[in-house]
Design an enzyme around this catalytic site. Structure first.
Site, short mmCIF file in Angstrom:
data_model
loop_
_atom_site.label_atom_id
_atom_site.label_comp_id
_atom_site.label_asym_id
_atom_site.label_seq_id
_atom_site.Cartn_x
_atom_site.Cartn_y
_atom_site.Cartn_z
CG HIS A 24 -2.03 -0.92 1.29
ND1 HIS A 24 -2.47 -1.46 2.46
CD2 HIS A 24 -2.77 -1.49 0.31
CE1 HIS A 24 -3.45 -2.32 2.22
NE2 HIS A 24 -3.65 -2.36 0.91
CG ASN B 54 -12.23 -5.24 0.94
OD1 ASN B 54 -13.00 -5.27 1.90
ND2 ASN B 54 -12.65 -5.05 -0.29
NE ARG C 81 -4.67 -10.00 1.86
CZ ARG C 81 -4.37 -8.80 1.40
NH1 ARG C 81 -3.56 -8.00 2.08
NH2 ARG C 81 -4.86 -8.39 0.27
CG PHE D 16 -16.01 -2.64 8.74
CD1 PHE D 16 -15.12 -3.30 7.91
CD2 PHE D 16 -15.75 -2.59 10.10
CE1 PHE D 16 -13.98 -3.91 8.44
CE2 PHE D 16 -14.63 -3.19 10.64
CZ PHE D 16 -13.74 -3.85 9.81
NE ARG D 17 -20.96 -0.35 3.07
CZ ARG D 17 -20.65 -0.09 1.81
NH1 ARG D 17 -21.15 0.97 1.23
NH2 ARG D 17 -19.86 -0.89 1.13
N GLY E 214 -11.59 3.33 6.53
CA GLY E 214 -11.04 4.52 7.19
C GLY E 214 -11.75 5.80 6.80
CG ASN F 181 -16.74 5.58 3.31
OD1 ASN F 181 -17.17 6.68 2.98
ND2 ASN F 181 -16.03 4.80 2.51
CD GLU G 121 -4.19 2.36 -3.29
OE1 GLU G 121 -5.42 2.21 -3.22
OE2 GLU G 121 -3.37 1.49 -2.97
P1 ADP Z 1 -9.86 -2.37 -1.38
O1 ADP Z 1 -8.84 -2.76 -0.37
O2 ADP Z 1 -10.52 -3.55 -2.04
O3 ADP Z 1 -9.42 -1.29 -2.33
P2 ADP Z 1 -11.60 -0.35 -0.22
O4 ADP Z 1 -10.55 0.58 0.26
O5 ADP Z 1 -12.48 0.07 -1.32
O6 ADP Z 1 -11.04 -1.80 -0.49
O7 ADP Z 1 -12.52 -0.73 1.05
C1 ADP Z 1 -13.63 -1.56 0.91
C2 ADP Z 1 -14.28 -1.77 2.27
O8 ADP Z 1 -14.64 -0.50 2.80
C3 ADP Z 1 -15.58 -2.55 2.23
O9 ADP Z 1 -15.39 -3.95 2.31
C4 ADP Z 1 -16.31 -2.05 3.47
O10 ADP Z 1 -15.96 -2.86 4.58
C5 ADP Z 1 -15.74 -0.67 3.68
N1 ADP Z 1 -16.71 0.40 3.42
C6 ADP Z 1 -17.01 0.99 2.26
N2 ADP Z 1 -17.96 1.92 2.41
C7 ADP Z 1 -18.26 1.94 3.73
C8 ADP Z 1 -19.16 2.69 4.56
N3 ADP Z 1 -19.95 3.64 4.05
N4 ADP Z 1 -19.17 2.42 5.87
C9 ADP Z 1 -18.38 1.48 6.41
N5 ADP Z 1 -17.51 0.75 5.68
C10 ADP Z 1 -17.45 0.96 4.38
#
Ligand code: ADP
Length: 380
Positions: A160, A191, A221, A263-264, A312, A314, A364
Site C-alpha cells: 500500500h 479490504n 486476511r 463493515f456496514r 477509514g 467512511n 492510488e
Molecule cells: P480495497 O482494499 O478492495 O481497495 P476499499 O478501500 O475500497 O477496499 O474498502 C472496501 C471496504 O470498505 C468494504 O469492504 C467495506 O468494509 C468498507 N466500506 C465501504 N464503504 C463503507 C461505509 N460507508 N461504511 C463502512 N464501511 C465501508
C-alpha cells in the site's frame, strides 16, 4: 494534457481508471470482475477479454493517452522506482512471483495483454512496496537466521506504499506545513489494511511485511499470527501449505471470524446481537489500537493520524473506537466532526488535541498516473 490509463490487474478482476494526471480528475473508472469464469454464466474468459471489455467501456476516453500505468504489488529487493516496462522488467517481475504468488502473476498478465493491445504507448510499472524500500533496518529485519533471510530475500517490504505516500503528502498539504516537519501515522483501512509510521516524510515502520498478510486484521486476511500456528496446522491438522495459505489469505480476518467483510453489514449484525460479528469487530479494533500505540512509541508522538481507504474514510465507529481513551496520549476525537460523512479531506480531532486526526481520501490511481507521467517526461 497528461491522460493515463491505470490498470490494477488481479487474479479474477481488473480495475482500471483513466486519470488526468495534471488536474487529478478521473475521466472514467471501473472494474471487470469474474475473469476466468464461464462466459455463458456471465464471466469473462481471460485477462485479454477483460481488457477488451475495458476498451469497449472507455471508447472515446481512450483518446490522447500518454501512458499506461500498472500497479504491481511486489517489487522485491530491487524494483522500487516507477519503471518503464520492457522485456527485462517483465522477466524480473516474473522472477519475483514466489514472493507474491497471489498478486504478481496476475499483474504480469495484465501488463502482457495491455502491451499487446497498446504497443505504441509507454507502459510503466509502479510497485506497492516501493515507498518502504528504505525502511530503517531495525524495522525491516525479521529476527530469523540472517543467512536464510539473505538467501531468500526475506525482509519486511511493506505494501500500500502508493497510498501511504500519497495520503501523508496530502495531510501535509491540508495542514499547510512542510512534510518534513511532521510525524505521521497513516491508517489505510480497506479490504486490505495497513498502518505506517512516517517521520518527516520518511516511512520508519509499516505493518505489512514479506507479504501483505502481516499486521492488521483485514477483510479476509489474518494479519499478525503466531508463526507456530502454521507449523502446527501443517503437522497436526493435515493441512497442506496451499490450504494454510489460502485459509490465511481468503478465509481469515473479518470473514473468518464473523462471516462478513463489509463493515456496514458487520455493524448491522452487531446491532442485531450477532456475537461472532461482535468478536470480529473487537479483534479488529484491538489490533488497530495496538498498532497505533506502537507507532506512537516508535515516533515518540504523532502530529497527525490519518484514516484512509474504504473503512477509514467512511466508518466513523471504527475511527472512534480506534482512538477512544487516548487523551492522555494526546489524541482527542471530536465526535461531531468524526460523524460528519463529508467526502473530502477533513479534520476530526478537537481543536485542543495535540495530535491532529484527519480523514483523507486515498487516490492510488492518481498517484500511479503521476508517477507514470514523471517517467514518460524523463524519457522525452
Ligand atoms: P480495497 O482494499 O478492495 O481497495 P476499499 O478501500 O475500497 O477496499 O474498502 C472496501 C471496504 O470498505 C468494504 O469492504 C467495506 O468494509 C468498507 N466500506 C465501504 N464503504 C463503507 C461505509 N460507508 N461504511 C463502512 N464501511 C465501508
Amino acid at each position: 494534457m497528461s491522460r493515463v490509463l491505470v490498470v490494477n490487474s488481479g487474479s479474477s478482476s481488473l480495475k482500471y481508471a483513466v486519470v488526468e494526471a495534471d488536474s487529478g480528475s478521473t475521466v472514467a473508472d471501473g472494474i471487470v470482475e469474474r475473469i476466468g469464469e464461464s462466459v455463458d454464466e456471465g464471466g469473462v474468459a481471460d485477462h485479454a477479454a477483460a481488457l477488451q471489455t475495458v476498451f469497449d467501456e472507455l471508447a472515446d476516453d481512450m483518446a490522447g493517452l500518454v501512458a499506461v500505468g500498472h500497479r504491481v504489488v511486489h517489487g522485491g529487493p530491487d524494483l522500487y522506482q516507477p519503471t518503464l516496462v520492457d522485456e527485462a522488467l517483465t522477466a524480473k517481475i516474473k522472477e519475483l512471483s514466489p514472493l507474491a504468488p497471489l498478486h504478481n502473476p496476475p499483474a504480469l498478465l495484465g501488463i502482457e495483454v495491455a502491451r499487446e493491445a497498446l504497443p505504441d504507448l509507454p507502459h510503466v510499472a509502479v510497485f506497492d512496496t516501493a515507498y518502504f524500500h528504505d525502511l530503517p533496518p531495525a524495522a525491516a529485519t525479521y529476527a530469523i537466521d540472517r543467512d536464510i533471510a539473505t538467501r531468500w530475500h526475506i525482509r519486511r517490504y511493506g505494501f500500500h506504499g502508493t497510498s501511504h505516500q500519497y495520503v501523508s503528502q496530502q495531510a501535509a498539504e491540508f495542514l499547510d506545513v512542510p512534510l518534513g516537519s511532521l510525524r505521521q501515522i497513516v491508517l489505510h483501512l480497506g479490504n486490505g489494511a495497513s498502518a505506517s509510521a512516517i517521520d518527516g516524510g520518511r516511512p520508519v515502520d509499516t505493518s505489512m511485511g514479506l507479504t501483505p498478510m502481516e499486521g492488521l486484521v483485514m477483510g479476509t486476511r489474518s494479519g499478525d499470527i503466531d508463526p507456530g500456528i502454521i507449523t502446527y496446522l501443517w503437522r497436526t491438522a493435515n493441512m497442506s501449505v496451499g490450504d494454510i495459505e489460502s485459509m490465511l489469505n481468503r478465509r481469515a480476518g473479518m470473514l473468518g471470524l464473523g462471516g462478513e467483510i463489509d463493515f456496514r453489514v458487520v455493524h448491522k449484525r452487531i446491532e442485531s446481537g450477532d456475537a461472532a460479528a461482535q468478536l470480529a469487530y473487537d479483534v479488529y479494533i484491538h489490533r488497530l489500537r495496538k498498532y497505533i500505540g506502537a507507532y506512537l512509541a516508535v515516533l515518540g508522538s504523532a502530529d497527525v493520524i490519518t484514516f484512509t481507504a474504504g473503512v477509514g474514510e467512511n466508518d466513523s465507529r471504527v475511527r472512534r473506537d480506534a482512538l477512544s481513551g487516548m487523551t492522555a496520549l494526546g489524541v482527542e476525537l471530536d465526535e461531531q466532526r468524526n460523524a460528519d460523512g463529508a467526502k473530502e479531506a477533513r479534520r476530526i480531532s478537537t481543536d485542543r488535541s495535540a495530535t491532529t486526526v484527519l480523514v483523507i481520501p486515498t487516490d492510488e490511481e492518481l498517484a500511479i498516473a503521476r508517477a507514470c507521467v514523471s517517467v514518460v517526461t524523463a524519457l522525452a
